[in-house]
Design a protein around this motif. Structure first.
Motif, mmCIF file in Angstrom:
data_model
loop_
_atom_site.group_PDB
_atom_site.id
_atom_site.type_symbol
_atom_site.label_atom_id
_atom_site.label_comp_id
_atom_site.label_asym_id
_atom_site.label_seq_id
_atom_site.Cartn_x
_atom_site.Cartn_y
_atom_site.Cartn_z
ATOM 1 N N ARG A 22 44.643 42.595 3.092
ATOM 2 C CA ARG A 22 45.585 42.778 1.989
ATOM 3 C C ARG A 22 45.531 44.184 1.409
ATOM 4 N NH1 ARG A 22 44.111 37.275 -1.205
ATOM 5 N NH2 ARG A 22 42.458 38.691 -1.868
ATOM 6 N N ALA A 23 45.061 45.144 2.188
ATOM 7 C CA ALA A 23 44.908 46.536 1.745
ATOM 8 C C ALA A 23 43.965 46.647 0.554
ATOM 9 C CB ALA A 23 46.268 47.162 1.424
ATOM 10 N N ASP A 24 43.021 45.720 0.458
ATOM 11 C CA ASP A 24 42.093 45.656 -0.662
ATOM 12 C C ASP A 24 40.660 45.786 -0.140
ATOM 13 O OD1 ASP A 24 41.214 44.884 -3.455
ATOM 14 O OD2 ASP A 24 40.349 43.224 -2.303
ATOM 15 N N PRO A 25 39.877 46.738 -0.650
ATOM 16 C CA PRO A 25 38.526 46.956 -0.127
ATOM 17 C C PRO A 25 37.631 45.727 -0.174
ATOM 18 C CG PRO A 25 39.203 48.849 -1.431
ATOM 19 C CD PRO A 25 40.262 47.796 -1.619
ATOM 20 N N ALA A 26 37.616 45.001 -1.301
ATOM 21 C CA ALA A 26 36.741 43.835 -1.409
ATOM 22 C C ALA A 26 37.136 42.753 -0.410
ATOM 23 C CB ALA A 26 36.776 43.281 -2.829
ATOM 24 N N THR A 27 38.442 42.549 -0.256
ATOM 25 C CA THR A 27 38.916 41.563 0.715
ATOM 26 C C THR A 27 38.558 41.990 2.131
ATOM 27 O OG1 THR A 27 40.752 41.011 -0.758
ATOM 28 C CG2 THR A 27 40.950 40.311 1.541
ATOM 29 N N GLY A 28 38.672 43.284 2.401
ATOM 30 C CA GLY A 28 38.311 43.798 3.717
ATOM 31 C C GLY A 28 36.841 43.616 4.024
ATOM 32 N N ALA A 29 35.980 43.855 3.035
ATOM 33 C CA ALA A 29 34.539 43.679 3.237
ATOM 34 C C ALA A 29 34.209 42.222 3.540
ATOM 35 C CB ALA A 29 33.775 44.152 2.007
ATOM 36 N N ALA A 30 34.857 41.306 2.821
ATOM 37 C CA ALA A 30 34.626 39.879 3.074
ATOM 38 C C ALA A 30 35.110 39.491 4.461
ATOM 39 C CB ALA A 30 35.336 39.046 2.008
ATOM 40 N N ALA A 31 36.256 40.049 4.876
ATOM 41 C CA ALA A 31 36.776 39.764 6.218
ATOM 42 C C ALA A 31 35.820 40.273 7.285
ATOM 43 C CB ALA A 31 38.152 40.406 6.380
ATOM 44 N N ALA A 32 35.283 41.470 7.081
ATOM 45 C CA ALA A 32 34.332 42.029 8.046
ATOM 46 C C ALA A 32 33.071 41.174 8.136
ATOM 47 C CB ALA A 32 33.975 43.459 7.656
ATOM 48 N N ALA A 33 32.612 40.668 6.997
ATOM 49 C CA ALA A 33 31.418 39.812 6.994
ATOM 50 C C ALA A 33 31.659 38.535 7.782
ATOM 51 C CB ALA A 33 31.015 39.489 5.552
#
Length: 394
Positions: A82-93
């Motif tokens: 969603r172009a959101d850093p926190a969401t991206g970090a969770a997705a990567a995890a």
């Protein structure tokens, strides 16, 4: 190897005969290997992210059709950041917890990449971004005086803002004779980085930064327009992305500031024009236009034949190349008879670092920082309501 892969979408496998529906029979007795993807699949930048997702799917489909990894079936697992850093970090995890993950593609936004890097780095998962261009991602805060590669797992198939920003400034001053430029940026990692690189080169070219203005997304656009108008520039450089860049261009024109707006690859998207971008506005994008490269034309044809509902987008070709680098590296890591396990992740990192080959965007290899060796930049101009190629930046 990568270029020839483009033509093999419907090729047969000729293997031991275990998996049908992929263009032939392949031995997949060892299971499935997953190529992860983190990208903006919803929201304002979804047109970029969906093109990335489809391009990764095409690369994997072609690889399965030619039985690329002996004994294995490949699959793409996509996560929406969603172009959101926190969401991206969770997705990567989420992806890193899957032992079948051989590597991750993405993200697009540099700010998201900053959040994803440590997650995948700690897990030892190799990451190849086809769109994150901030120089700091690979060279740290002191890219010139003391470059430092913090994450050995991070690579990218696109040139950095240290190439793109200066190319924009050189073109604007030399080809357009615009030397007094207001520099506006959105405050995010990508926007700030490319704006700073542009400003430094502008001064080197004998130009002047008429004003340096911060314009956070959703902020007071009237304030930004007033500040630009007060500076009386010859042009405006915008560091940011098309959902905010297009309306800024329209607002400037409405206020009587009719100088051209120039941006980086973040604005070279059809959405910029529909959001208000004007005739004569300029942009840069990394790499040559795909339609000018024979291998890339084959990719475009294969993409269309596959029937994806979304356009390739500006980063589809770079994603296709990144996916094929991962696939090729998996082949070299596993050889003919090794079984995949998470313990092989460091070998995958080394395989990507040592990669040399021809992609559809040009020759591909990575320097000691993980940056791609090619540095081509293309200039675009809005003409007839769409982005048109002006030519290479040099």
């Amino acid at each position: 190897m990568l270029a020839t892969a483009v033509a093999l979408l419907a090729a047969g496998c000729g293997g031991a005969g275990r998996l049908s529906g992929t263009g032939g029979d392949c031995d997949t007795s060892r299971g499935t290997l997953v190529v992860g993807l983190v990208a903006p699949l919803s929201g304002e930048l979804s047109s970029v992210g969906l093109g990335m997702k489809n391009s990764a799917d095409l690369a994997v489909t072609q690889a399965n059709a030619r039985c690329a990894v002996p004994g294995y079936h490949l699959a793409v697992q996509s996560q929406d950041d969603r172009a959101d850093p926190a969401t991206g970090a969770a997705a990567a995890a989420t992806l890193a917890r899957d032992p079948s993950i051989v590597g991750v593609l993405g993200p697009f936004n540099s700010s998201v990449a900053q959040a994803v890097q440590p997650v995948l780095g700690e897990a030892g998962v190799v990451q190849i971004s086809p769109g994150s261009t901030a120089t700091t991602l690979t060279r740290g805060a002191n890219a010139v005086t003391a470059p430092l590669r913090q994450y050995q797992t991070f690579f990218r198939t696109v040139a950095t803002d240290a190439v793109q920003g200066p190319a924009a400034a050189t073109y604007l001053t030399r080809a357009e004779d615009k030397r007094r430029v207001a520099v506006v940026s959105d405050g995010k990692t990508y926007g700030e980085g490319i704006a700073e690189e542009f400003a430094k080169q502008l001064v080197t070219e004998g130009g002047e930064v008429a004003a340096r203005i911060s314009a956070p997304p959703g902020g007071d656009r009237a304030r930004v327009v007033a500040a630009v108008a007060a500076a009386s520039p010859d042009a405006v450089f915008y560091g940011g992305e098309y959902p905010e860049g297009g309306p800024l261009s329209a607002a400037l024109a409405a206020a009587g500031v009719r100088v051209p707006v120039m941006g980086g690859d973040g604005v070279v998207n059809p959405g910029y024009v529909t959001a208000g971008g004007r005739e004569g506005d300029l942009g840069t994008s990394v790499g040559p236009p795909p339609e000018t490269l024979p291998a890339a034309r084959e990719f475009v044809d294969a993409y269309r034949q596959a029937g994806y509902p979304e356009a390739i987008g500006s980063y589809g070709a770079f994603t296709f190349d990144a996916a094929n680098v991962l696939i090729d590296s998996a082949v070299r890591t596993l050889g003919e008879d090794r079984d995949w396990s998470a313990a092989l992740r460091p070998e995958m990192v080394r395989a990507v670092q040592g990669f040399h080959g021809d992609g559809i965007t040009g020759p591909l290899s990575f320097d000691r920082f993980g940056d791609v060796s090619t540095d081509a930049v293309t200039i675009y101009r809005v003409q007839g309501g769409q982005w048109s190629v002006v030519g290479p930046a040099d």
